[in-house]
Write an enzyme that holds these catalytic residues in place. Sequence first.
Site, PDB file in Angstrom:
ATOM      1  N   CYS A  64       0.826  -1.210   0.000  1.00 33.57           N
ATOM      2  CA  CYS A  64       0.000   0.000   0.000  1.00 33.57           C
ATOM      3  C   CYS A  64       0.856   1.254   0.000  1.00 33.57           C
ATOM      4  CB  CYS A  64      -0.940   0.005   1.200  1.00 33.57           C
ATOM      5  SG  CYS A  64      -0.087  -0.103   2.787  1.00 33.57           S
ATOM      6  N   HIS A 332      -1.782   1.118   7.055  1.00 33.69           N
ATOM      7  CA  HIS A 332      -2.195   1.343   5.671  1.00 33.69           C
ATOM      8  C   HIS A 332      -1.764   2.721   5.189  1.00 33.69           C
ATOM      9  CE1 HIS A 332      -4.165   0.339   2.051  1.00 33.69           C
ATOM     10  NE2 HIS A 332      -5.223   1.107   2.195  1.00 33.69           N
ATOM     11  N   ASN A 353      -7.736   4.900  -2.658  1.00 33.22           N
ATOM     12  CA  ASN A 353      -7.181   3.681  -2.079  1.00 33.22           C
ATOM     13  C   ASN A 353      -6.569   2.822  -3.186  1.00 33.22           C
ATOM     14  OD1 ASN A 353      -6.529   1.847  -0.102  1.00 33.22           O
ATOM     15  ND2 ASN A 353      -8.624   1.376   0.486  1.00 33.22           N
TER      16      ASN A 353
END
Length: 397
Positions: A64, A332, A353
């Site tokens: 991520c 994250h 995202n």
Amino acid sequence: MHTITKPLIIAASLLMSTSNFAQDNLVNSLKINASEKSKESFKFSDVINIENTSVKNQGSSGTCWSYSANSFLESEMIRMGKKPVELSQIFSARNAYVEKGRNYVRMHGSVALGDGGAFHDVINMYRKYGAVPQSVYTGLNYGTDKNQFSEMGALTEAFLKAVVTNPNGELTPNWEKAYTAIIDSYLGSVPKTFDYNGKKYTPETFAKEVVGINAEDYVEISSLQEHPYYSKFVLMVPDNWSYDLVYNVKMNELTEIIDSALKNGYSVAWAGDVSEKSFSWKNGVAFVPEKKMDDMTPEEKADLFNGPKNELVVTEEMRQKAFDNYATTDDHGMHIVGISKDQNGKEYYIVKNSWGTSNDHKGYLYMTKEFAKYKATAIMLHKKAIPASIATKLKLS
């Protein structure tokens, strides 16, 4: 971004962390509190929308940090008037894994391994290794159409643990070559030169001539009471394996900085905790409820994402405590690309995202400012995007 240790949603920790569980585990776990009526119950209208590239899917990999930071760099190219290039996220990750392995051996195994990383890793790898387009280096060298890093991670970890046991009495000069060969067997060898739009480049010349950003222009900022404000400190999270420094500001200045950046055309990379039950990936909403989840009635829990709710006002003491007791973990990384208002006029950050486009908002989510400053572990942005009053205190101006 690293492992969540609290029991809330252990599966969630494993996506961004030093473990290599499938992304599906996290996405499914974050559907627990999803509402079928949420999309109709929120009426968002955009106030600011920074241009950004298409939503990507990191697959079953804890990358991520690389996807979000490279998305951030792509938006920086647009801001600078350049034609954006989809940058290879796995090129950044691959080089970070090589550096992390060196660090692991140097530290006798006393540092985190795995997929996890931080925004500065992308900047540091860009500075040292350059950049390549996604079309040149996909990282899919092992028969899959999306990232699947579990087997590679298991092998590299076992290999490095064998190295640091030092069975020969001294390190073999070939350990690094063998370690890198494992990585490249899965991700592919890095091209020394490649063609792009009819011109030949190296990763270094591509970074300089096409991407064109200056790595020295980007800074990371956090907020913790335990350190002096407006100084720098090592953010003590497992995935800060390189022990990079971040700037420390007051909690409310985190959102002041983000707001100022967005209003002046700069996007922001955001790292933090998404394991809260008030974060719904399916519904694409994150906020800080007034009540603790344990104090809610079943009806209140069922209604959690059915339209705007009142929020708890977060304090610096709450933020520090959450970090200290592992209620906030660095699990994250995402990319803040704008501001939107709900039907009551309340502002939310528009957040891109890297879990594909399967949620209510096609890969984006709406995060309140209370959640953003409460659960952030760090943000990264161009230093010129920081308000002058804060930049002066940080000695950046």
